[in-house]
Motif scaffolding. Structure first.
Motif, short mmCIF file in Angstrom:
data_model
loop_
_atom_site.label_atom_id
_atom_site.label_comp_id
_atom_site.label_asym_id
_atom_site.label_seq_id
_atom_site.Cartn_x
_atom_site.Cartn_y
_atom_site.Cartn_z
N GLY A 49 0.80 -1.22 0.00
CA GLY A 49 0.00 0.00 0.00
C GLY A 49 0.84 1.27 0.00
N SER A 50 0.21 2.36 0.43
CA SER A 50 0.85 3.67 0.34
C SER A 50 2.04 3.82 1.27
N THR A 51 2.10 3.03 2.34
CA THR A 51 3.20 3.16 3.30
C THR A 51 4.26 2.06 3.16
N ALA A 86 8.93 7.16 -2.91
CA ALA A 86 8.86 6.41 -4.18
C ALA A 86 7.72 5.41 -4.15
N GLY A 87 7.58 4.72 -3.01
CA GLY A 87 6.49 3.76 -2.87
C GLY A 87 5.13 4.44 -2.89
N LEU A 88 5.04 5.61 -2.26
CA LEU A 88 3.78 6.36 -2.26
C LEU A 88 3.41 6.78 -3.67
N ALA A 89 4.40 7.26 -4.43
CA ALA A 89 4.15 7.68 -5.80
C ALA A 89 3.71 6.49 -6.67
N LEU A 90 4.37 5.35 -6.48
CA LEU A 90 4.01 4.16 -7.24
C LEU A 90 2.58 3.73 -6.91
N TRP A 91 2.26 3.74 -5.62
CA TRP A 91 0.91 3.34 -5.20
C TRP A 91 -0.14 4.27 -5.79
N MET A 92 0.12 5.56 -5.78
CA MET A 92 -0.84 6.52 -6.35
C MET A 92 -0.99 6.33 -7.85
N SER A 93 0.12 6.01 -8.51
CA SER A 93 0.06 5.75 -9.95
C SER A 93 -0.81 4.54 -10.25
#
Length: 200
Positions: free
Chosen positions: A102-104, A152-159
């Motif tokens: 997830g986002s975190t 980076a993980g947050l951006a990937l999750w939002m994408s």
């Protein structure tokens, strides 16, 4: 207690931890994972982001200080693996693979890297355990080694959610609101190093 006794006791305790058996160090890693899970329940949710303020970063930073690079890192691996597998001790008493994905999730990966880095520096350079130097070391661990994979993980999750965003949006969601709280945690962890870790 005189200062000489204090310094001697501090050094003896630190050396006992360093010289402990593998089984004891594994147990300490598990206990630190539990402490991280406990601190993760200290949560301040924010209305404009899915990433809350938590106290778990303090535990992450301390894991490297007390357990060194190998077992400090292991404590965070245990925290993540057990949280994914069956213990709901991520923020808000949550668990499961969906948290890691997830986002975190990127922040969780950053915990492992940061703990290893702090443990490496504190083990290899005793003089770095002073308050000022440890503020710098822990600051790098917090703002670079946790936030880079975290953002980076947050951006990937939002994408993957199909969201449209800019770099500024990501920084406002995953970094800016947490700066003051992180500075407090960095200073607290550096204080722990000053008080409990020998400087020679």
């Amino acid at each position: 207690m005189s200062m000489n006794n204090y310094y001697s006791t501090r050094k003896n305790v630190f050396e006992r931890i360093q010289d402990a058996s593998t089984a004891t160090k594994l147990l300490m890693s598990l206990l630190m994972a539990c402490f991280t899970g406990l601190m993760a329940q200290v949560i301040i949710p924010l209305p404009w982001t899915s990433v809350p303020i938590t106290a778990q970063t303090f535990a992450v930073l301390c894991s490297g200080l007390f357990l060194g690079k190998k077992y400090g890192c292991l404590s965070q691996i245990l925290y993540i693996v057990l949280g994914v597998a069956f213990i709901p001790w991520f923020g808000g008493m949550t668990g499961g693979l969906e948290i890691l994905l997830g986002s975190t999730g990127g922040f969780l990966i950053g915990f492992i890297i940061a703990s290893y880095f702090i443990g490496y520096i504190s083990e290899k350079y005793a003089e770095a355990r002073s308050f000022r130097k440890m503020v710098a070391v822990i600051g790098i661990a917090n703002f670079a080694l946790i936030y880079i994979p975290g953002l980076a993980g947050l951006a990937l999750w939002m994408s993957l959610q199909g969201a449209t965003f800019t770099v500024v949006d990501i920084l406002m969601m995953g970094l800016v609101p947490f700066i003051v709280g992180d500075i407090v945690k960095i200073l607290a962890a550096a204080s722990v190093s000053k008080v409990f870790l020998p400087k020679d």
